[in-house]
Design a protein around this motif. Structure first.
Motif, PDB file in Angstrom:
ATOM      1  N   ALA A  31       0.821  -1.214   0.000  1.00 48.51           N
ATOM      2  CA  ALA A  31       0.000   0.000   0.000  1.00 48.51           C
ATOM      3  C   ALA A  31       0.855   1.265   0.000  1.00 48.51           C
ATOM      4  O   ALA A  31       0.362   2.341  -0.322  1.00 48.51           O
ATOM      5  CB  ALA A  31      -0.932   0.005   1.210  1.00 48.51           C
ATOM      6  N   THR A  32       2.138   1.132   0.350  1.00 50.45           N
ATOM      7  CA  THR A  32       3.012   2.311   0.393  1.00 50.45           C
ATOM      8  C   THR A  32       3.917   2.396  -0.834  1.00 50.45           C
ATOM      9  O   THR A  32       4.797   3.252  -0.891  1.00 50.45           O
ATOM     10  CB  THR A  32       3.897   2.306   1.657  1.00 50.45           C
ATOM     11  OG1 THR A  32       4.828   1.225   1.578  1.00 50.45           O
ATOM     12  CG2 THR A  32       3.068   2.217   2.925  1.00 50.45           C
ATOM     13  N   ALA A  33       3.714   1.534  -1.825  1.00 47.81           N
ATOM     14  CA  ALA A  33       4.620   1.440  -2.975  1.00 47.81           C
ATOM     15  C   ALA A  33       4.831   2.772  -3.678  1.00 47.81           C
ATOM     16  O   ALA A  33       5.932   3.068  -4.133  1.00 47.81           O
ATOM     17  CB  ALA A  33       4.105   0.409  -3.966  1.00 47.81           C
ATOM     18  N   VAL A  46      20.012   6.999  -1.057  1.00 52.60           N
ATOM     19  CA  VAL A  46      18.988   6.944  -0.024  1.00 52.60           C
ATOM     20  C   VAL A  46      17.732   6.395  -0.672  1.00 52.60           C
ATOM     21  O   VAL A  46      17.259   6.918  -1.686  1.00 52.60           O
ATOM     22  CB  VAL A  46      18.710   8.336   0.590  1.00 52.60           C
ATOM     23  CG1 VAL A  46      17.577   8.255   1.600  1.00 52.60           C
ATOM     24  CG2 VAL A  46      19.965   8.893   1.235  1.00 52.60           C
ATOM     25  N   LEU A  47      17.225   5.333  -0.106  1.00 47.98           N
ATOM     26  CA  LEU A  47      15.962   4.747  -0.511  1.00 47.98           C
ATOM     27  C   LEU A  47      14.963   5.205   0.540  1.00 47.98           C
ATOM     28  O   LEU A  47      14.957   4.712   1.658  1.00 47.98           O
ATOM     29  CB  LEU A  47      16.111   3.225  -0.544  1.00 47.98           C
ATOM     30  CG  LEU A  47      14.983   2.398  -1.106  1.00 47.98           C
ATOM     31  CD1 LEU A  47      14.632   2.846  -2.514  1.00 47.98           C
ATOM     32  CD2 LEU A  47      15.370   0.933  -1.091  1.00 47.98           C
ATOM     33  N   ASP A  48      14.185   6.235   0.210  1.00 47.35           N
ATOM     34  CA  ASP A  48      13.334   6.917   1.180  1.00 47.35           C
ATOM     35  C   ASP A  48      11.897   6.431   1.077  1.00 47.35           C
ATOM     36  O   ASP A  48      11.294   6.476   0.009  1.00 47.35           O
ATOM     37  CB  ASP A  48      13.408   8.422   0.940  1.00 47.35           C
ATOM     38  CG  ASP A  48      12.733   9.223   2.029  1.00 47.35           C
ATOM     39  OD1 ASP A  48      12.729   8.755   3.188  1.00 47.35           O
ATOM     40  OD2 ASP A  48      12.220  10.313   1.732  1.00 47.35           O
ATOM     41  N   GLY A  49      11.385   5.973   2.205  1.00 49.01           N
ATOM     42  CA  GLY A  49      10.016   5.502   2.251  1.00 49.01           C
ATOM     43  C   GLY A  49       9.137   6.440   3.042  1.00 49.01           C
ATOM     44  O   GLY A  49       9.581   7.498   3.496  1.00 49.01           O
ATOM     45  N   PRO A  50       7.899   6.064   3.223  1.00 47.25           N
ATOM     46  CA  PRO A  50       6.980   6.913   3.971  1.00 47.25           C
ATOM     47  C   PRO A  50       7.329   6.950   5.461  1.00 47.25           C
ATOM     48  O   PRO A  50       7.865   5.982   6.006  1.00 47.25           O
ATOM     49  CB  PRO A  50       5.628   6.253   3.743  1.00 47.25           C
ATOM     50  CG  PRO A  50       5.950   4.834   3.426  1.00 47.25           C
ATOM     51  CD  PRO A  50       7.284   4.849   2.747  1.00 47.25           C
ATOM     52  N   GLY A  91       8.229  -8.703  -3.525  1.00 47.50           N
ATOM     53  CA  GLY A  91       9.137  -7.741  -2.923  1.00 47.50           C
ATOM     54  C   GLY A  91       9.798  -6.825  -3.947  1.00 47.50           C
ATOM     55  O   GLY A  91      10.805  -6.213  -3.648  1.00 47.50           O
ATOM     56  N   GLU A  92       9.242  -6.735  -5.142  1.00 45.53           N
ATOM     57  CA  GLU A  92       9.804  -5.869  -6.180  1.00 45.53           C
ATOM     58  C   GLU A  92       8.985  -4.607  -6.272  1.00 45.53           C
ATOM     59  O   GLU A  92       7.758  -4.626  -6.207  1.00 45.53           O
ATOM     60  CB  GLU A  92       9.823  -6.577  -7.532  1.00 45.53           C
ATOM     61  CG  GLU A  92      10.732  -7.781  -7.558  1.00 45.53           C
ATOM     62  CD  GLU A  92      10.811  -8.416  -8.928  1.00 45.53           C
ATOM     63  OE1 GLU A  92      10.127  -7.951  -9.855  1.00 45.53           O
ATOM     64  OE2 GLU A  92      11.571  -9.385  -9.061  1.00 45.53           O
ATOM     65  N   LEU A  93       9.693  -3.493  -6.435  1.00 42.25           N
ATOM     66  CA  LEU A  93       9.038  -2.188  -6.432  1.00 42.25           C
ATOM     67  C   LEU A  93       9.836  -1.245  -7.312  1.00 42.25           C
ATOM     68  O   LEU A  93      11.059  -1.155  -7.159  1.00 42.25           O
ATOM     69  CB  LEU A  93       9.014  -1.689  -4.988  1.00 42.25           C
ATOM     70  CG  LEU A  93       8.520  -0.326  -4.633  1.00 42.25           C
ATOM     71  CD1 LEU A  93       7.025  -0.206  -4.914  1.00 42.25           C
ATOM     72  CD2 LEU A  93       8.762  -0.099  -3.141  1.00 42.25           C
ATOM     73  N   PHE A  94       9.200  -0.564  -8.276  1.00 43.91           N
ATOM     74  CA  PHE A  94       9.913   0.460  -9.040  1.00 43.91           C
ATOM     75  C   PHE A  94       9.868   1.729  -8.210  1.00 43.91           C
ATOM     76  O   PHE A  94       8.803   2.191  -7.819  1.00 43.91           O
ATOM     77  CB  PHE A  94       9.291   0.708 -10.411  1.00 43.91           C
ATOM     78  CG  PHE A  94      10.088   1.706 -11.211  1.00 43.91           C
ATOM     79  CD1 PHE A  94      11.197   1.286 -11.939  1.00 43.91           C
ATOM     80  CD2 PHE A  94       9.782   3.059 -11.198  1.00 43.91           C
ATOM     81  CE1 PHE A  94      11.973   2.198 -12.640  1.00 43.91           C
ATOM     82  CE2 PHE A  94      10.541   3.969 -11.897  1.00 43.91           C
ATOM     83  CZ  PHE A  94      11.638   3.539 -12.628  1.00 43.91           C
ATOM     84  N   VAL A  95      11.048   2.289  -7.938  1.00 46.64           N
ATOM     85  CA  VAL A  95      11.156   3.490  -7.117  1.00 46.64           C
ATOM     86  C   VAL A  95      11.705   4.610  -7.975  1.00 46.64           C
ATOM     87  O   VAL A  95      12.764   4.487  -8.575  1.00 46.64           O
ATOM     88  CB  VAL A  95      12.078   3.237  -5.893  1.00 46.64           C
ATOM     89  CG1 VAL A  95      12.241   4.511  -5.081  1.00 46.64           C
ATOM     90  CG2 VAL A  95      11.508   2.116  -5.035  1.00 46.64           C
ATOM     91  N   GLY A  96      10.957   5.709  -8.038  1.00 49.16           N
ATOM     92  CA  GLY A  96      11.351   6.859  -8.838  1.00 49.16           C
ATOM     93  C   GLY A  96      12.348   7.750  -8.136  1.00 49.16           C
ATOM     94  O   GLY A  96      12.516   7.698  -6.916  1.00 49.16           O
ATOM     95  N   LEU A  97      13.017   8.572  -8.933  1.00 50.27           N
ATOM     96  CA  LEU A  97      14.018   9.498  -8.385  1.00 50.27           C
ATOM     97  C   LEU A  97      13.358  10.599  -7.586  1.00 50.27           C
ATOM     98  O   LEU A  97      12.271  11.063  -7.908  1.00 50.27           O
ATOM     99  CB  LEU A  97      14.814  10.134  -9.522  1.00 50.27           C
ATOM    100  CG  LEU A  97      15.833   9.243 -10.199  1.00 50.27           C
ATOM    101  CD1 LEU A  97      16.405   9.926 -11.429  1.00 50.27           C
ATOM    102  CD2 LEU A  97      16.943   8.880  -9.230  1.00 50.27           C
ATOM    103  N   LEU A  98      14.041  11.017  -6.556  1.00 50.20           N
ATOM    104  CA  LEU A  98      13.592  12.106  -5.686  1.00 50.20           C
ATOM    105  C   LEU A  98      13.964  13.422  -6.328  1.00 50.20           C
ATOM    106  O   LEU A  98      14.990  13.585  -6.889  1.00 50.20           O
ATOM    107  CB  LEU A  98      14.268  11.961  -4.327  1.00 50.20           C
ATOM    108  CG  LEU A  98      13.946  12.996  -3.272  1.00 50.20           C
ATOM    109  CD1 LEU A  98      12.480  12.958  -2.898  1.00 50.20           C
ATOM    110  CD2 LEU A  98      14.795  12.743  -2.048  1.00 50.20           C
TER     111      LEU A  98
END
Length: 98
Positions: A31-33, A46-50, A91-98
Motif C-alpha cells: 500500500a506504500t509502494a 537513499v531509498l526513502d520511504g513513507p 518484494g519488487e518495487l519500481f522506485v522513482g528518483l527524488l
C-alpha cells in the motif's frame, strides 16, 4: 530516520541495461509502494520511504564503487530503478528518483 544497510546487504546491478537494487531488507507494505523515492549520489544512495521507513545505502567499499559502470545513467534514463527487497515474492518495487 533511514536505517544504514552495510555494503554486503546491497547489490547494484544492471539487468538488460535497466538499473536494479537488491537489498537484504523486508519488503514494504504494498500500500506504500507509491510513496518510496530514490536519491542517488556517487558515494551513497537513499531509498526513502513513507514516515520513518527508508535505507541509507553505501556505494563505496574496499573495491571502489559498488555500482557497475553505467548504473547512474541507467537510473536517470529510467527515472528510478527496480528495487528487490529480500528476495521475497512480491518484494519488487519500481522506485522513482527524488
Amino acid at each position: 530516520m533511514p536505517s544504514f544497510l552495510p555494503p554486503d546487504d546491497v547489490r547494484f546491478e544492471l539487468s538488460d541495461g535497466k538499473p536494479v537494487l537488491r537489498v537484504a531488507a523486508p519488503a514494504p507494505d504494498p500500500a506504500t509502494a507509491d510513496r518510496w523515492s530514490l536519491f542517488v549520489r556517487a558515494t551513497m544512495c537513499v531509498l526513502d520511504g513513507p514516515g520513518e521507513d527508508g535505507y541509507l545505502l553505501a556505494r563505496l567499499g574496499a573495491g571502489g564503487d559498488a555500482a557497475p559502470t553505467g548504473w547512474d545513467d541507467a537510473v536517470h534514463r529510467a527515472g528510478g530503478c527496480l528495487v528487490v527487497f529480500g528476495g521475497e515474492p512480491g518484494g519488487e518495487l519500481f522506485v522513482g528518483l527524488l
